[in-house]
Scaffold this active site. Sequence first.
Site, PDB file in Angstrom:
ATOM      1  N   GLN A  75      97.790  42.086  87.100  1.00  0.00           N
ATOM      2  CA  GLN A  75      96.968  40.780  87.511  1.00  0.00           C
ATOM      3  C   GLN A  75      96.415  41.071  88.990  1.00  0.00           C
ATOM      4  OE1 GLN A  75      98.008  37.071  86.416  1.00  0.00           O
ATOM      5  NE2 GLN A  75      96.228  36.073  87.310  1.00  0.00           N
ATOM      6  N   PHE A  76      95.361  41.804  89.068  1.00  0.00           N
ATOM      7  CA  PHE A  76      94.944  42.107  90.304  1.00  0.00           C
ATOM      8  C   PHE A  76      94.322  41.057  91.130  1.00  0.00           C
ATOM      9  CE2 PHE A  76      90.566  41.825  88.521  1.00  0.00           C
ATOM     10  CZ  PHE A  76      90.126  41.824  89.589  1.00  0.00           C
ATOM     11  N   THR A  77      94.110  40.084  90.395  1.00  0.00           N
ATOM     12  CA  THR A  77      93.559  38.649  91.333  1.00  0.00           C
ATOM     13  C   THR A  77      94.537  38.046  92.143  1.00  0.00           C
ATOM     14  OG1 THR A  77      94.158  37.268  89.266  1.00  0.00           O
ATOM     15  CG2 THR A  77      91.731  38.162  89.262  1.00  0.00           C
TER      16      THR A  77
END
Length: 151
Positions: A78-80
């Site tokens: 989850q790069f966010t």
Amino acid sequence: MRVLIQRVTGAEVTVAGRSVGRIGPGLLVLVCAMAGDDAGTAERLAGRVARLRIFRDAADKMNRSVQDVGGAVLVVSQFTLAADTRTGNRPGFSTAAPPAEGERLYLHFAEALRGLGLPVQTGEFGADMKVSLFNDGPVTIWMDSADRDRA
């Protein structure tokens, strides 16, 4: 690396309606590799997650780890988690590792957990995933390897 850890009674990740990872009791770990992270960072953080005492003991205190309770881990990229929201209304993600490096470190993190004897399932890096979970408690913990590395 940044991780968001949720103690769950069960969790599943699907891609295009197909289940790609599912666990019963254990941890759902959302993972983001940050620029400058390396394999050592992933291994250290995996060890911390595996030993994190957030499961109840016989006295109903959070005193047991996922290893202690025989739980499983679902690791989802989850790069966010790299979101920079200090200015404006649109988050920036420039502090996240580049995609190829992010995928390598995400998979290395999952493999490090397996190396510690934990059953591990994963999501699909870069895919539009749907994650469902039953948060137990709820218990949700945030960890950033940079916090530990600075201390």
